[in-house]
Design an enzyme around this catalytic site. Structure first.
Site, PDB file in Angstrom:
ATOM      1  CG  MET A 153      -8.565  43.716  57.939  1.00 44.04           C
ATOM      2  SD  MET A 153     -10.177  43.667  58.716  1.00 44.04           S
ATOM      3  CE  MET A 153     -11.173  43.198  57.299  1.00 44.04           C
TER       4      MET A 153
ATOM      5  NE  ARG B 164     -13.677  51.118  66.317  1.00 43.60           N
ATOM      6  CZ  ARG B 164     -12.631  50.706  65.610  1.00 43.60           C
ATOM      7  NH1 ARG B 164     -12.617  50.863  64.299  1.00 43.60           N
ATOM      8  NH2 ARG B 164     -11.603  50.126  66.202  1.00 43.60           N
TER       9      ARG B 164
ATOM     10  CG  PHE C 200      -8.565  41.956  64.171  1.00 43.33           C
ATOM     11  CD1 PHE C 200      -9.104  43.020  63.455  1.00 43.33           C
ATOM     12  CD2 PHE C 200      -7.188  41.782  64.162  1.00 43.33           C
ATOM     13  CE1 PHE C 200      -8.286  43.893  62.749  1.00 43.33           C
ATOM     14  CE2 PHE C 200      -6.368  42.652  63.457  1.00 43.33           C
ATOM     15  CZ  PHE C 200      -6.921  43.717  62.758  1.00 43.33           C
TER      16      PHE C 200
ATOM     17  CE  LYS D 155     -18.544  50.373  52.467  1.00 40.55           C
ATOM     18  NZ  LYS D 155     -17.146  50.037  52.107  1.00 40.55           N
TER      19      LYS D 155
ATOM     20  CE  LYS E 142     -11.125  51.923  58.580  1.00 41.03           C
ATOM     21  NZ  LYS E 142     -10.935  50.747  57.681  1.00 41.03           N
ATOM     22  CB  ALA E 143     -18.416  52.397  62.547  1.00 39.28           C
ATOM     23  N   GLY E 144     -16.935  49.297  61.665  1.00 40.04           N
ATOM     24  CA  GLY E 144     -17.211  47.861  61.742  1.00 40.04           C
ATOM     25  C   GLY E 144     -18.017  47.357  60.553  1.00 40.04           C
TER      26      GLY E 144
ATOM     27  N   GLY F  83      -8.388  46.693  65.116  1.00 42.10           N
ATOM     28  CA  GLY F  83      -9.702  46.126  65.422  1.00 42.10           C
ATOM     29  C   GLY F  83      -9.968  46.030  66.908  1.00 42.10           C
TER      30      GLY F  83
ATOM     31  CB  SER G  49     -10.461  53.387  62.855  1.00 39.18           C
ATOM     32  OG  SER G  49     -10.490  52.451  61.815  1.00 39.18           O
TER      33      SER G  49
ATOM     34  CG  HIS H 197     -19.461  54.631  54.653  1.00 37.26           C
ATOM     35  ND1 HIS H 197     -19.569  53.674  55.625  1.00 37.26           N
ATOM     36  CD2 HIS H 197     -18.336  54.337  53.955  1.00 37.26           C
ATOM     37  CE1 HIS H 197     -18.556  52.819  55.513  1.00 37.26           C
ATOM     38  NE2 HIS H 197     -17.803  53.198  54.505  1.00 37.26           N
TER      39      HIS H 197
ATOM     40  CB  THR I  27     -16.597  37.307  61.943  1.00 39.40           C
ATOM     41  OG1 THR I  27     -17.294  36.798  63.093  1.00 39.40           O
ATOM     42  CG2 THR I  27     -17.345  36.893  60.696  1.00 39.40           C
TER      43      THR I  27
END
Ligand SMILES: *[C@@H]1O[C@H](CO)[C@@H](O)[C@H](O)[C@H]1NC(C)=O
Length: 314
Positions: free
Chosen positions: A275, A149, A248, A125, A66-68, A278, A157, A127, A246
């Site tokens: 989403m 973030r 939000f 990707k 959830k950091a982008g 944001g 988030s 995490h 890109t």
């Protein structure tokens, strides 16, 4: 998982597959792996995950959840496709960017399954905290983009994400969730260790370390930084287009990026959309002044050994 299936019919039959997999209990429990709580299915397959060897041309996008992540993935894909928005709608976020460590009960394909079927160069990707990233990424000097973030917005988030994502443990009451987050007792572990450990290694390992808040404040500058890091060159018009695509709002309305391609049995957007806001500073709508003070005091202790320039408002 998701958009391999193009037609509605195929999508429904895929849904069936997932529904059958749903005979198992969702809300997968966490098991500590070298001190990091991870979903049980990930821990079961750990030796395969950590043995994964990327190609030197593969790139890694690493984030705390959830950091982008999705945002950065879309920027990277658009840069690779010179801003061609249709090309970037060829498949869902999950199918375009294999999620390295993700594992589900069969028959839901894992990240490694997806990687097996894709040829390099791939944008992968993860995490995982830096110490759990498979060695091959460092040995092969893969490019790594990290996005961080600020803790409070990241926590908010993650709380809402854990409410809607049936693969994650139940977040429980807000007050308790703050405590769990502070102690690192959430999936993928401590936010504090995560952001600090990538930060400390960023120069030595040539990691591009970005901030969600900078992407929000000056997306053009950040898109250009990503472009340079990737050794790409696109025109100013294309940069502008990528910034637009890109935003939000555009990400939220992009069916190949807004995670509605994941069946409701896993992601329930009616509880909280993937989403959601944001924004920077939404934490002020969640923390009471007392909670904020308690959090800040603990933050100062946990972050005392580094000076990472986070901002909590813009
Ligand atoms: C996802 O995108 C579709 C297509 O634009 C839109 O109809 C839907 O409302 C979006 N869903 C969410 C949950 O944001």
């Amino acid at each position: 998982i998701g958009s391999k299936c193009k037609t509605e019919e195929e999508f429904l039959s895929y849904k069936e597959v997932i529904n059958r997999a749903a005979g198992i209990a969702w809300r997968f429990p966490l098991i500590e792996m070298q001190g990091v709580p991870l979903r049980n299915y990930i821990v079961q397959k750990w030796s395969n995950i950590s043995a994964f060897c990327p190609d030197p041309s593969d790139m890694l996008i690493a984030t705390y959840p959830k950091a982008g992540t999705t945002w950065t993935q879309e920027i990277v894909d658009l840069l690779l496709h010179n801003g061609d928005e249709e090309a970037c709608k060829r498949a869902s976020t999950s199918d375009r960017f294999p999620f390295l460590e993700i594992q589900y009960p069969p028959p839901i394909p894992s990240g490694l399954d997806l990687l097996k079927n894709m040829k390099p160069p791939r944008v992968i990707k993860t995490h995982l905290p830096i110490q759990l990233v498979p060695k091959g990424f460092w040995e092969n000097k893969c490019k790594v983009i990290y996005v961080a973030r600020n803790a409070k917005d990241n926590l908010v988030s993650y709380y809402h994400f854990d409410r809607m994502n049936q693969a994650q443990p139940q977040p429980g009451p807000w007050e308790e969730y703050i405590q769990k987050f502070m102690r690192g007792k959430v999936a993928w572990g401590s936010w504090y260790d995560h952001v600090k450990d990538y930060w400390k290694e960023r120069e030595k390992r040539n990691i591009l370390y970005l901030f969600f808040e900078d992407l929000k404040k000056d997306p053009r500058r950040e898109v250009e930084r990503i472009m340079r890091y990737m050794d790409l060159s696109v025109t100013d018009d294309v940069i502008d287009k990528i910034v637009q695509l890109t935003s939000f709002k555009n990400m939220r309305d992009n069916p190949m990026a807004n995670y509605t391609f994941i069946p409701k049995i896993m992601f329930d957007h009616s509880i909280s959309p993937f989403m959601r806001r944001g924004e920077v500073g939404d934490w002020t709508n969640h923390f009471t002044p007392a909670q904020s003070q308690m959090f800040d005091e603990d933050y100062a202790r946990q972050m005392a050994d580094v000076d990472i320039p986070f901002c909590t408002s813009i």
